[in-house]
Enzyme design. Structure first.
Site, PDB file in Angstrom:
ATOM      1  N   GLU A 169       0.839  -1.212   0.000  1.00  0.00           N
ATOM      2  CA  GLU A 169       0.000   0.000   0.000  1.00  0.00           C
ATOM      3  C   GLU A 169       0.864   1.248   0.000  1.00  0.00           C
ATOM      4  O   GLU A 169       1.699   1.456   0.893  1.00  0.00           O
ATOM      5  CB  GLU A 169      -0.948  -0.019   1.220  1.00  0.00           C
ATOM      6  CG  GLU A 169      -2.006   1.054   1.133  1.00  0.00           C
ATOM      7  CD  GLU A 169      -3.036   0.958   2.248  1.00  0.00           C
ATOM      8  OE1 GLU A 169      -3.344  -0.160   2.694  1.00  0.00           O
ATOM      9  OE2 GLU A 169      -3.524   2.020   2.672  1.00  0.00           O
ATOM     10  N   LYS A 172      -7.705  -1.581  11.082  1.00  0.00           N
ATOM     11  CA  LYS A 172      -7.054  -1.965   9.816  1.00  0.00           C
ATOM     12  C   LYS A 172      -5.841  -1.050   9.580  1.00  0.00           C
ATOM     13  O   LYS A 172      -4.774  -1.500   9.156  1.00  0.00           O
ATOM     14  CB  LYS A 172      -8.061  -1.862   8.662  1.00  0.00           C
ATOM     15  CG  LYS A 172      -7.551  -2.362   7.319  1.00  0.00           C
ATOM     16  CD  LYS A 172      -6.788  -1.338   6.526  1.00  0.00           C
ATOM     17  CE  LYS A 172      -6.333  -1.877   5.178  1.00  0.00           C
ATOM     18  NZ  LYS A 172      -5.422  -0.958   4.485  1.00  0.00           N
ATOM     19  N   ASP A 186       4.575 -14.648  11.364  1.00  0.00           N
ATOM     20  CA  ASP A 186       3.316 -15.133  10.800  1.00  0.00           C
ATOM     21  C   ASP A 186       2.228 -14.063  10.986  1.00  0.00           C
ATOM     22  O   ASP A 186       1.628 -13.950  12.049  1.00  0.00           O
ATOM     23  CB  ASP A 186       2.959 -16.446  11.524  1.00  0.00           C
ATOM     24  CG  ASP A 186       1.666 -17.058  11.052  1.00  0.00           C
ATOM     25  OD1 ASP A 186       0.878 -16.371  10.396  1.00  0.00           O
ATOM     26  OD2 ASP A 186       1.445 -18.236  11.373  1.00  0.00           O
ATOM     27  N   HIS A 225      -3.045  10.019   0.604  1.00  0.00           N
ATOM     28  CA  HIS A 225      -3.182   8.749  -0.106  1.00  0.00           C
ATOM     29  C   HIS A 225      -2.961   8.912  -1.593  1.00  0.00           C
ATOM     30  O   HIS A 225      -2.213   8.180  -2.209  1.00  0.00           O
ATOM     31  CB  HIS A 225      -4.621   8.234   0.098  1.00  0.00           C
ATOM     32  CG  HIS A 225      -4.681   7.075   1.016  1.00  0.00           C
ATOM     33  ND1 HIS A 225      -5.401   5.956   0.752  1.00  0.00           N
ATOM     34  CD2 HIS A 225      -4.103   6.864   2.202  1.00  0.00           C
ATOM     35  CE1 HIS A 225      -5.274   5.112   1.739  1.00  0.00           C
ATOM     36  NE2 HIS A 225      -4.486   5.639   2.636  1.00  0.00           N
TER      37      HIS A 225
HETATM   38  C1  MEV Z   1      -6.114   2.712   4.922  1.00  0.00           C
HETATM   39  O1  MEV Z   1      -5.289   1.638   4.536  1.00  0.00           O
HETATM   40  C2  MEV Z   1      -6.189   2.838   6.405  1.00  0.00           C
HETATM   41  C3  MEV Z   1      -7.131   3.918   6.960  1.00  0.00           C
HETATM   42  O2  MEV Z   1      -8.432   3.720   6.407  1.00  0.00           O
HETATM   43  C4  MEV Z   1      -7.140   3.761   8.441  1.00  0.00           C
HETATM   44  C5  MEV Z   1      -8.172   4.607   9.150  1.00  0.00           C
HETATM   45  O3  MEV Z   1      -9.218   4.930   8.580  1.00  0.00           O
HETATM   46  O4  MEV Z   1      -7.928   4.904  10.342  1.00  0.00           O
HETATM   47  C6  MEV Z   1      -6.682   5.278   6.532  1.00  0.00           C
END
Ligand code: MEV
Length: 440
Positions: A85, A280, A296, A393
């Site tokens: 990513e 995530k 792992d 991003h």
């Molecule tokens: C993207 O990989 C992760 C985010 O969505 C985490 C979040 O929203 O806190 C930017």
């Protein structure tokens, strides 16, 4: 219509490739060329990779990046991260730099207990099973001595074996719930070998016991396996600073900024839809370091998400507070990691990643990984409550779009410069690229 194949694993690598190319792709020659382009020219290295798994046909690359400037308990680290990513390493580096100026990260390992269970069914009175278990408990450990002696020499081994009555959840279901100290090893093989020995001893002693011979009771071993849920293999990482030092955001005051972060975390605490994405983002940092260090990541993911739901509802793994003018942001997570065994001594890049991290113990690595998760979350939440996530991003994604368009190095340079002052969207990049082509 494709047909099943017998003995695929016995084919040579070339034969496997030829079969997959012919059976499942439209352009066999191109498929073969792509797969072979990723073979390493160093045959020894390629053989090592071939033998990691069954049916290897090629290598699958992920970028390995470095996020520098992580001050952790007053030691400076450059953290290797393996991830696809585009914005993750940039975000980690930014968060590291932010906290470098504010005292860095403070971490502590709270506990290092690993878990495994022998699951079995037993028909009979619990009291009888309990006194039988108390009788054989020393033998369970004794029979496993061959497996545990080396680990014990180093200070680890079996910590406890307890009998658990689970019949309230499932009829006739019991467990040997076992805990271990595996030091610098993740310990999966050690734990599973111990458990299989416990199961053997349990079965044999039960068959031999005069107590059970005359009666109708039956004991059946179902399975013996470690648990990736390790709520007592815990590490904590924290950053904090006086609120007035949070003065980086031009559009809001430091107090405002701190409150926004606390509110965002509170939302992730109570709202599972948000908590999953929030966590995530944490896993973006954690998985990348776990992968780079040959651990792992599936085990880590499963254990951490279970921990996030331990109170009955899926919730944020990080916490934030403002008290007496101090902003504090912290994480507490279970991490069963190893810095010996597994891929750690085998994969040249894993060895190198560990060297870059100053050859950490498993405890050191727990702290570094927790910091990577916390930093990643701070970076994400910071963007979310200020500029929004897309700005950063899309800036990082710009290169992916340009590569998809087949832009030349010169075009890339021009367009990266152009988008320093313009909002990156997929269509804006295409339009800018097209207009550049028209001019050329
Ligand atoms: C993207 O990989 C992760 C985010 O969505 C985490 C979040 O929203 O806190 C930017």
């Amino acid at each position: 219509m494709n047909t099943p194949i017998e003995g695929f694993s016995k084919l040579t690598k070339e034969e496997k490739i030829a079969w997959i190319a012919k059976s499942y792709t439209t352009n066999s020659n191109e498929t073969i060329a792509i797969l072979k382009r990723y073979w390493n020219t160093d045959e020894t290295l390629q053989k090592l990779h071939d033998e990691f798994i069954e049916n290897t046909i090629t290598n699958y690359y992920l970028p390995l990046g470095i996020a520098p400037n992580f001050l952790i308990n007053d030691t400076l680290y450059a953290i290797p991260m393996a991830i696809e990513e585009s914005s993750v390493v940039a975000a980690a580096s930014k968060a590291a730099k932010f906290w470098l100026k504010r005292g860095g990260f403070k971490t502590t390992v709270i506990n290092t207990e690993k878990v495994g269970q022998v699951h079995f069914m037993y028909t009979g009175a619990f009291e009888k099973l309990e006194s039988f278990f108390n009788l054989i408990a020393p033998k369970l450990k004794k029979d496993a001595k061959d497996i545990t002696k080396n680990m014990e020499k180093r200070g680890g081994g079996i910590s406890a074996i307890t009998l658990r009555n689970k019949t309230a959840d499932l009829e006739n279901y019991y467990q040997l719930h076992c805990t271990f100290e595996t030091l610098d090893a993740m310990g999966a093989n050690f734990i599973n070998s111990c458990l299989e020995q416990f199961a053997e001893t349990l079965k044999n002693e039960f068959a031999k016991s005069p107590e059970f011979k005359e009666h109708e009771e039956q004991l059946e071993i179902v399975m013996s396996i470690l648990s990736n849920y390790v709520p007592n293999c815990l590490v904590r990482a924290e950053v904090s600073c006086p609120i007035d030092q949070l003065n980086e955001d031009k559009n809001s005051t430091a107090q405002d900024f701190a409150e926004k972060i606390v509110r965002a975390v509170q939302i992730a605490k109570v709202e599972p839809y948000r908590a999953v994405t929030h966590n995530k983002g944490i896993m973006n940092g954690i998985d990348a370091v776990v992968l780079a260090t040959g651990n792992d990541f599936r085990a880590i993911e499963a254990g951490i998400h279970a921990y996030a739901a331990k109170d009955g509802s899926y919730s944020s793994l990080t916490n934030a507070s403002i008290e007496n003018g101090i902003f504090k942001f912290w994480i507490e997570i279970p991490l069963a990691l190893g810095t010996v065994g597994g891929l750690t001594g085998l994969h040249p890049l894993v060895k190198l990643a560990l060297e870059i991290l100053q050859n950490p113990s498993a405890k050191d690595l727990m702290q570094i990984v927790a910091v990577a998760g916390l930093a990643q979350n701070f970076a994400a939440v910071r963007s979310l409550v200020t500029t929004g996530i897309q700005q950063g991003h899309m800036k990082m994604h710009l290169m992916n779009i340009l590569n998809q368009l087949g832009a030349s190095e010169g075009d890339k340079k021009t367009l990266v410069h152009h988008f320093k002052h313009n909002t990156v969207t997929h269509s804006a990049v295409i339009a800018a690229y097209n207009s550049l082509q028209e001019k050329e």
